[in-house]
Design an enzyme around this catalytic site. Sequence first.
Site, PDB file in Angstrom:
ATOM      1  N   VAL A   1     -32.248   6.961   7.238  1.00 36.23           N
ATOM      2  CA  VAL A   1     -32.237   8.436   7.296  1.00 36.23           C
ATOM      3  C   VAL A   1     -31.027   8.911   8.098  1.00 36.23           C
ATOM      4  CG1 VAL A   1     -33.454  10.452   8.233  1.00 36.23           C
ATOM      5  CG2 VAL A   1     -34.747   8.678   7.027  1.00 36.23           C
ATOM      6  N   LYS A   2     -30.782   8.268   9.243  1.00 36.32           N
ATOM      7  CA  LYS A   2     -29.692   8.706  10.114  1.00 36.32           C
ATOM      8  C   LYS A   2     -28.324   8.516   9.448  1.00 36.32           C
ATOM      9  CE  LYS A   2     -32.189   8.042  14.388  1.00 36.32           C
ATOM     10  NZ  LYS A   2     -32.111   7.584  15.764  1.00 36.32           N
TER      11      LYS A   2
ATOM     12  N   VAL B   1     -35.298  -5.292   5.294  1.00 30.52           N
ATOM     13  CA  VAL B   1     -35.740  -6.232   6.317  1.00 30.52           C
ATOM     14  C   VAL B   1     -35.616  -7.610   5.680  1.00 30.52           C
ATOM     15  CG1 VAL B   1     -37.711  -7.005   7.697  1.00 30.52           C
ATOM     16  CG2 VAL B   1     -37.276  -4.566   7.404  1.00 30.52           C
ATOM     17  N   LYS B   2     -35.056  -8.536   6.406  1.00 30.46           N
ATOM     18  CA  LYS B   2     -34.842  -9.877   5.854  1.00 30.46           C
ATOM     19  C   LYS B   2     -36.186 -10.477   5.441  1.00 30.46           C
ATOM     20  CE  LYS B   2     -31.715 -13.588   7.347  1.00 30.46           C
ATOM     21  NZ  LYS B   2     -30.580 -13.035   6.612  1.00 30.46           N
TER      22      LYS B   2
ATOM     23  N   ALA C   1     -33.130 -19.715  10.309  1.00 36.51           N
ATOM     24  CA  ALA C   1     -33.513 -20.292  11.604  1.00 36.51           C
ATOM     25  C   ALA C   1     -33.308 -21.809  11.569  1.00 36.51           C
ATOM     26  CB  ALA C   1     -34.962 -19.942  11.924  1.00 36.51           C
TER      27      ALA C   1
ATOM     28  N   ARG D   1     -26.563  -1.322   5.251  1.00 37.90           N
ATOM     29  CA  ARG D   1     -25.243  -1.469   4.624  1.00 37.90           C
ATOM     30  C   ARG D   1     -24.696  -0.099   4.268  1.00 37.90           C
ATOM     31  NH1 ARG D   1     -25.630  -5.648   0.267  1.00 37.90           N
ATOM     32  NH2 ARG D   1     -25.670  -7.002   2.075  1.00 37.90           N
TER      33      ARG D   1
ATOM     34  N   GLU E   1     -28.178  -5.235  12.197  1.00 34.41           N
ATOM     35  CA  GLU E   1     -26.790  -5.423  11.761  1.00 34.41           C
ATOM     36  C   GLU E   1     -26.421  -4.337  10.755  1.00 34.41           C
ATOM     37  OE1 GLU E   1     -24.560  -9.349  10.546  1.00 34.41           O
ATOM     38  OE2 GLU E   1     -25.534  -8.519   8.772  1.00 34.41           O
TER      39      GLU E   1
ATOM     40  N   ASN F   1     -18.063  -4.906  -1.730  1.00 36.45           N
ATOM     41  CA  ASN F   1     -19.498  -5.017  -2.009  1.00 36.45           C
ATOM     42  C   ASN F   1     -19.743  -5.737  -3.337  1.00 36.45           C
ATOM     43  OD1 ASN F   1     -22.218  -4.398  -1.224  1.00 36.45           O
ATOM     44  ND2 ASN F   1     -22.267  -2.948  -2.936  1.00 36.45           N
TER      45      ASN F   1
ATOM     46  N   ALA G   1     -19.058  -9.429  -2.732  1.00 37.89           N
ATOM     47  CA  ALA G   1     -20.072 -10.063  -1.882  1.00 37.89           C
ATOM     48  C   ALA G   1     -21.399 -10.205  -2.634  1.00 37.89           C
ATOM     49  CB  ALA G   1     -20.266  -9.258  -0.602  1.00 37.89           C
TER      50      ALA G   1
HETATM   51  P1  0O2 Z   1     -28.404 -12.388   3.653  1.00 36.05           P
HETATM   52  O1  0O2 Z   1     -29.160 -13.048   2.550  1.00 36.05           O
HETATM   53  O2  0O2 Z   1     -27.418 -11.401   3.172  1.00 36.05           O
HETATM   54  O3  0O2 Z   1     -29.306 -11.829   4.717  1.00 36.05           O
HETATM   55  P2  0O2 Z   1     -21.733 -16.749  11.625  1.00 36.05           P
HETATM   56  O4  0O2 Z   1     -22.340 -17.913  12.333  1.00 36.05           O
HETATM   57  O5  0O2 Z   1     -21.194 -15.688  12.517  1.00 36.05           O
HETATM   58  O6  0O2 Z   1     -20.777 -17.147  10.524  1.00 36.05           O
HETATM   59  P3  0O2 Z   1     -24.013 -15.010  11.116  1.00 36.05           P
HETATM   60  O7  0O2 Z   1     -24.455 -15.083  12.528  1.00 36.05           O
HETATM   61  O8  0O2 Z   1     -25.078 -15.046  10.072  1.00 36.05           O
HETATM   62  O9  0O2 Z   1     -22.964 -16.137  10.770  1.00 36.05           O
HETATM   63  O10 0O2 Z   1     -23.232 -13.684  11.012  1.00 36.05           O
HETATM   64  P4  0O2 Z   1     -22.253 -13.183   9.895  1.00 36.05           P
HETATM   65  O11 0O2 Z   1     -21.260 -14.179   9.476  1.00 36.05           O
HETATM   66  O12 0O2 Z   1     -21.742 -11.915  10.435  1.00 36.05           O
HETATM   67  O13 0O2 Z   1     -23.169 -12.980   8.590  1.00 36.05           O
HETATM   68  C1  0O2 Z   1     -24.264 -12.152   8.535  1.00 36.05           C
HETATM   69  C2  0O2 Z   1     -24.401 -11.626   7.123  1.00 36.05           C
HETATM   70  O14 0O2 Z   1     -23.131 -11.243   6.583  1.00 36.05           O
HETATM   71  C3  0O2 Z   1     -24.939 -12.618   6.126  1.00 36.05           C
HETATM   72  O15 0O2 Z   1     -26.327 -12.699   6.233  1.00 36.05           O
HETATM   73  C4  0O2 Z   1     -24.477 -11.988   4.808  1.00 36.05           C
HETATM   74  O16 0O2 Z   1     -25.263 -10.862   4.478  1.00 36.05           O
HETATM   75  C5  0O2 Z   1     -23.097 -11.517   5.172  1.00 36.05           C
HETATM   76  N1  0O2 Z   1     -22.127 -12.580   4.906  1.00 36.05           N
HETATM   77  C6  0O2 Z   1     -21.467 -13.322   5.808  1.00 36.05           C
HETATM   78  N2  0O2 Z   1     -20.652 -14.189   5.205  1.00 36.05           N
HETATM   79  C7  0O2 Z   1     -20.780 -14.010   3.867  1.00 36.05           C
HETATM   80  C8  0O2 Z   1     -20.170 -14.614   2.711  1.00 36.05           C
HETATM   81  O17 0O2 Z   1     -19.336 -15.516   2.782  1.00 36.05           O
HETATM   82  N3  0O2 Z   1     -20.579 -14.144   1.482  1.00 36.05           N
HETATM   83  C9  0O2 Z   1     -21.497 -13.142   1.357  1.00 36.05           C
HETATM   84  N4  0O2 Z   1     -21.825 -12.744   0.117  1.00 36.05           N
HETATM   85  N5  0O2 Z   1     -22.086 -12.563   2.429  1.00 36.05           N
HETATM   86  C10 0O2 Z   1     -21.733 -12.985   3.670  1.00 36.05           C
HETATM   87  P5  0O2 Z   1     -27.115 -13.959   5.684  1.00 36.05           P
HETATM   88  O18 0O2 Z   1     -28.309 -14.172   6.548  1.00 36.05           O
HETATM   89  O19 0O2 Z   1     -26.188 -15.135   5.561  1.00 36.05           O
HETATM   90  O20 0O2 Z   1     -27.540 -13.589   4.246  1.00 36.05           O
END
Ligand code: 0O2
Length: 208
Positions: free
Chosen positions: A20-21, A45-46, A55, A76, A138, A147, A150
């Site tokens: 909303v914000k 929410v994941k 984890a 996002r 995040e 986008n 990704a």
């Molecule tokens: P989901 O399924 O999207 O929730 P790090 O150890 O810093 O590399 P960390 O702590 O997970 O990793 O943080 P980071 O890198 O900031 O990534 C957090 C989220 O950013 C990811 O969540 C993705 O959503 C996105 N992301 C990061 N790297 C990539 C990539 O190479 N490709 C894509 N498509 N997304 C990316 P999750 O939990 O991995 O996935």
Amino acid sequence: MENWDHFLEPYRQAVEELKVKLKGIRNQFELEETHSPIEFVTGRVKPIPSILDKAKKKNIPLDRIEDLMQDIAGLRIVCQFVDDIYTIVSLLRQRKDFEIVEEKDYIRRKKESGYRSYHLIIRYPVQTIHGEKNILAEIQIRTLAMNFWATVEHTLNYKYNGHFPEEIQFRLRRAAEAAFLLDEEMSLIREEIREAQKFFTEKKERDQ
Ligand code: 0O2
């Protein structure tokens, strides 16, 4: 984890409130008839299986996910132009309703995979019936081109479980480069696009 519903509830509430914000920012720009740096906002929410997977991968004990997993609540913001991303970051830095605990600029320094986005990790206070609870969330800020890339890469990641065949990896790198070039070209012709958008808005108003 004994009760996921209880654990996840503040995250669900935070995602709804933040949607909303953040949509409010877009609406305010639209009301002022200036170019909105926000194209659209999403949040989630994941899912529990993804929390468990992450984890395990990152060796995070389940009783520490609250402080060590920063993206259980995920927002996002998708923009048209790279400049818009930095406009939003400075707007968010000024807000009083959360605290930014970390910033990751994967635009100036893209990830090995080719991934580009700006990440803000925030500490957000949720009001619960047992008092205030601070949770981490995040906010990913990226352009439409970032986008697109990704989203496609994320889907393929599921299919190949992160182990892409060489051919696909090569194509993804090229696609990341193409998305980067698209953003650059769009920035260069940004002024023209702005003028066109203004022209169409004014015309729509005249025709109404
Ligand atoms: P989901 O399924 O999207 O929730 P790090 O150890 O810093 O590399 P960390 O702590 O997970 O990793 O943080 P980071 O890198 O900031 O990534 C957090 C989220 O950013 C990811 O969540 C993705 O959503 C996105 N992301 C990061 N790297 C990539 C990539 O190479 N490709 C894509 N498509 N997304 C990316 P999750 O939990 O991995 O996935």
